[in-house]
Write an enzyme that holds these catalytic residues in place. Structure first.
Site, PDB file in Angstrom:
ATOM      1  N   ASP A   1       0.982  -1.110   0.038  1.00 15.37           N
ATOM      2  CA  ASP A   1      -0.036  -0.125   0.035  1.00 15.37           C
ATOM      3  C   ASP A   1       0.750   1.267  -0.045  1.00 15.37           C
ATOM      4  OD1 ASP A   1      -2.208   1.630   0.226  1.00 15.37           O
ATOM      5  OD2 ASP A   1      -2.992   0.539   1.947  1.00 15.37           O
TER       6      ASP A   1
ATOM      7  N   ASP B   1     -10.451   2.016  -3.433  1.00 12.01           N
ATOM      8  CA  ASP B   1     -11.194   1.831  -2.060  1.00 12.01           C
ATOM      9  C   ASP B   1     -12.536   2.005  -2.073  1.00 12.01           C
ATOM     10  OD1 ASP B   1      -8.752   1.425  -0.608  1.00 12.01           O
ATOM     11  OD2 ASP B   1      -8.696   3.165   0.453  1.00 12.01           O
TER      12      ASP B   1
END
Ligand code: DGJ
Length: 747
Positions: free
Chosen positions: A484, A554
């Site tokens: 990430d 997301d």
């Protein structure tokens, strides 16, 4: 190579270069008056001929010319390959050098050329590649500076059978004097007209890769990032399409940069309707000190030409990126169906909960468990512990090793989340090395998710993070990493770079990121890495070279995902598009959609789950099992087939797409309706890519139809079926509805 199969033809007498295969032609020459490179043509394949003189355009104009009493030697009016600054071309250049005296006037001219078999690697940078030397030819054209020892190698690769030309440039300082590179694009190309619309992928967090399309205007238009990452805002991609070009018809040129940092894609239309497209590292905030004997390699741009519409362009990118950008062992290997605990637990979990989730997921047929953020240091929220990659023993008393054993004992693979480039101030690493953070010591630091960016331009930092990750990977027997990156770079300053090298930071940072990927994959070649940057903040071809899949957004809402995945598919293959079924009401937009709709969207990607499976009812668990069985049966088709976009969520209430296997024996169609319609019209969805003469059996109905009529007339999606035979009924299928249709050749 015999003349007929040659991909690169050179007329040595006239110094004309023709790169060609059955799809494309790319032609340029040396302009005899200045020895600079003159662009002649890029587009649909044309016959090779000894000379392409007819492509030369010269109009006498009252401009500033190179020679006295010569009105046709203004570079401003000559299409160019790699224009410099400071002489007779006033458009934006492809590069700008600063000489020791301070001037930036460049006179780099043709010196020589070499044809290489295959495709050389790019130093330190990801790029498309060949597996055998016969697959491609690469032309290297060397330009030399008339006033210094600087040289530029321009690389052009033409692949067999692909409508692709790749380009990059390498600067080489052969002299004794340090030069400054202020601007070093990967490519510049001049099109003879401006009858184009610019297509690009624009977005923000949770709404990435929305398609934008605008006609060109005279002047400069661009997409870019100066955030230290390719960014949520502009994917490093644009296309120039003819105004009449649709998904399936018409001409379009794609530009895709194999790079994950600051980028610029710029189109300049001059007053003579010439369109100059440039792409590469964003010159804004860039400067590179090129010392004696040093080289600077630009990233690669992948140019695609299609005369079969935007979809044709996408199919070319998909095939290339799946087979010659993504690498072994994962590029064509079946990707495990995963479950990720992020939306199920966020930071609030312990070993017991994780094992419970994993057991239930395993029952449903999941193959990989991914433990997301919160397993390390003292991380219970987003304010702590990044950079301290040791287990949080309060949550995981048996450590990663113990948990990994349990997950593996269930017959699942085990994956772990890292955010390697970031640090929180409460970590031992920060306390020991506050200077390893990107910041200017004398100036305040800005906050992003309470974290700071490590200075990956510093090899010591990269090595230190590698060591921490290595320790966990070794003992944890980790199969997969979710990598990430949740914060863009501010206060760009590196304590290890000299004052006149600070302009190198962004690029050196990305090189450091690539180095860490390389080091990890060297040591753990079977590791599957999924890249992520708060969703799709760094979904780019650069990272696809290392991580063959990326978390797309997301936003896991099925309706929002239609746009996000549709837009992403302009460039990226389905095998790279991370897509999960998540809980409802959805955590980003609060919308409730059926489990069917959520899976029907997620099938067209890598497919996985991200919800608390322990809360599913028995019926939902049965549905989940059926979905997983379905995906297992169809994943090769989905990941390796040819993808067609049929109806756009940016234009319609309905979205549709389909995948057809390479042998055209199987196909899968996804059809989605956002809002229910009263008293609807008949909707026939024309399919694409099916074999005209094959009879297909259509599931779930069992109907049999020829490919010819499915391509020409299509499938009828009956509202009666949707309303279960009643035109007046509250039991209708309502909003957010999906249909998945499978076609199989009858015999
Ligand atoms: C952002 C990612 O996109 C999410 O999937 C999740 O991993 C969080 N970060 C964790 O902090």
């Amino acid at each position: 190579m015999p003349e007929t199969t040659k991909l690169i033809h050179v007329n040595d007498e006239k110094l004309e270069f023709h790169l060609t295969n059955q799809h494309v032609s790319y032609i340029f020459r040396v302009f005899e008056k200045s020895q600079q490179l003159e662009h002649l043509y890029f587009g649909k394949q044309i016959h090779h001929r000894k000379s392409f003189d007819f492509l030369i355009e010269r109009e006498a104009r009252s401009s500033i010319n190179l020679n006295e009493r010569d009105y046709t030697s203004s570079l401003e009016h000559i299409k160019q390959e790699f224009p410099g600054f400071g002489t007779t071309d006033f458009r934006y250049p492809a590069y700008e050098l600063e000489y020791p005296e301070g001037d930036r006037i460049s006179h780099l001219v043709y010196d020589s050329y070499t044809v290489h078999e295959g495709k050389p690697n790019l130093d330190g940078l990801p790029a498309t590649y060949t597996e055998t030397a016969e697959e491609a030819e690469t032309l290297e054209v060397i330009l030399k500076d008339r006033h210094s020892s600087l040289a530029i190698s321009l690389f052009y690769t033409v692949f067999k059978g692909r409508a692709v030309i790749t380009r990059s440039a390498k600067f080489y300082n052969a002299g004794e004097i340090t030069m400054k590179l202020n601007h070093a694009m990967s490519l510049s190309i001049d099109f003879p007209d401006d009858d184009f619309e610019m297509i690009h992928l624009n977005g923000a967090w949770a709404r990435e890769n929305h398609i934008e399309r605008q006609p060109l205007f005279k002047g400069v238009q661009s997409i870019s990032s100066a955030r230290g990452a390719s960014s949520h805002m502009h994917n490093p991609f644009f296309a120039l399409a003819r105004p009449e070009t649709t998904e399936r018809l018409g001409e379009v040129y794609g530009f895709s940069l194999v790079y994950s940092g600051n980028h610029l894609g710029q189109v300049e239309v001059d007053t003579y309707n010439v369109t100059r497209a440039t792409m590469g590292i964003n010159p804004y905030q860039f400067q590179w000190k090129l010392r004696p004997k040093e080289t600077f390699q630009t990233p690669e741009v992948v140019l695609v030409y299609s005369d079969k519409g935007i979809n044709g362009m996408s199919q070319t990118y998909h095939d290339l990126y799946r087979n010659r950008l993504a690498r072994e062992p994962w590029k064509n290997q079946t990707r495990p169906i995963l479950i990720n605990n992020w939306e199920a637990t966020y930071f609030d979990f312990n070993e017991e909960k994780i094992v419970e989730l994993a057991e239930k997921a395993k029952d449903a047929g999941v193959e990989l468990f991914v433990l997301d953020d919160g397993w390390f240091g003292e991380r219970n929220d987003d304010s702590s512990s990044l950079g301290n990659w040791t287990e949080n023993t309060a949550k995981l008393p048996n450590g990663i090793e113990g948990l990994s054993e349990k997950i593996h004992a269930l017959g699942l693979k085990f994956g772990l989340w890292f955010e390697p480039e970031m640090i929180n101030k409460d970590t031992p690493l920060y306390k020991e090395h506050p200077e390893w953070v990107i910041h200017m010591p004398k100036k305040p630091m800005s906050y992003g998710r309470n974290q700071f960016v490590l200075d990956f331009s510093n090899p010591d930092v990269v090595n230190a993070i590698f060591d921490q990750m290595d320790a966990i990977l070794t003992k944890g027997n980790i199969d997969y990493i979710k990598w990430d990156m949740n914060r863009y770079i501010t206060e760009p300053f590196s304590t290890i770079l000299a004052h006149d090298q600070q302009g190198e930071l962004y690029h050196r940072y990305i090189l450091g990121v690539y180095t860490l990927y390389e080091k990890l994959l060297d040591k753990y070649p079977d590791l599957l890495i999924e890249s992520c940057a708060g969703g799709g903040g760094r979904f780019d071809p650069g990272l696809l070279y290392y991580a063959p899949q990326a978390w797309t957004s997301d936003d896991t809402d099925a309706v929002e995902r239609l746009k996000i995945q549709y837009g992403t598919s302009l460039v990226y293959p389905l095998s790279s598009i991370g897509s999960h079924v998540s809980a409802v009401p959805n955590h980003q937009v609060g919308r409730t959609t059926s489990l069917d709709m959520r899976s029907a969207v997620a099938y067209f990607g890598t497919f996985g789950y991200e919800l608390d499976v322990t809360e599913l009812s028995e019926l939902e668990m049965d549905q989940m099992k059926a979905q997983i069985d379905f995906f297992k049966e169809n994943r090769r088709l989905i990941h390796e087939g040819t993808f067609y976009r049929l109806l756009s969520p940016f234009e319609e209430n309905e979205t549709a797409w389909m995948v057809v296997s390479k042998d055209k024996r199987e196909a899968l169609v996804g059809f989605y309706q956002v809002l229910a319609q009263p008293n609807p019209t008949y909707t026939r969805l024309k399919l694409a890519g099916l074999d005209q003469d094959t009879v297909y059996t259509i599931q779930p109905d069992g109907e049999e139809r020829y490919g010819s009529d499915l391509n020409a007339i299509g499938l009828l999606f009956s509202e009666n079926e949707r309303q279960r035979g009643h035109f007046w009924s509250k039991n209708g299928k309502s909003d957010f509805h999906s249909w998945i249709v499978k076609l199989s050749a009858k015999d």
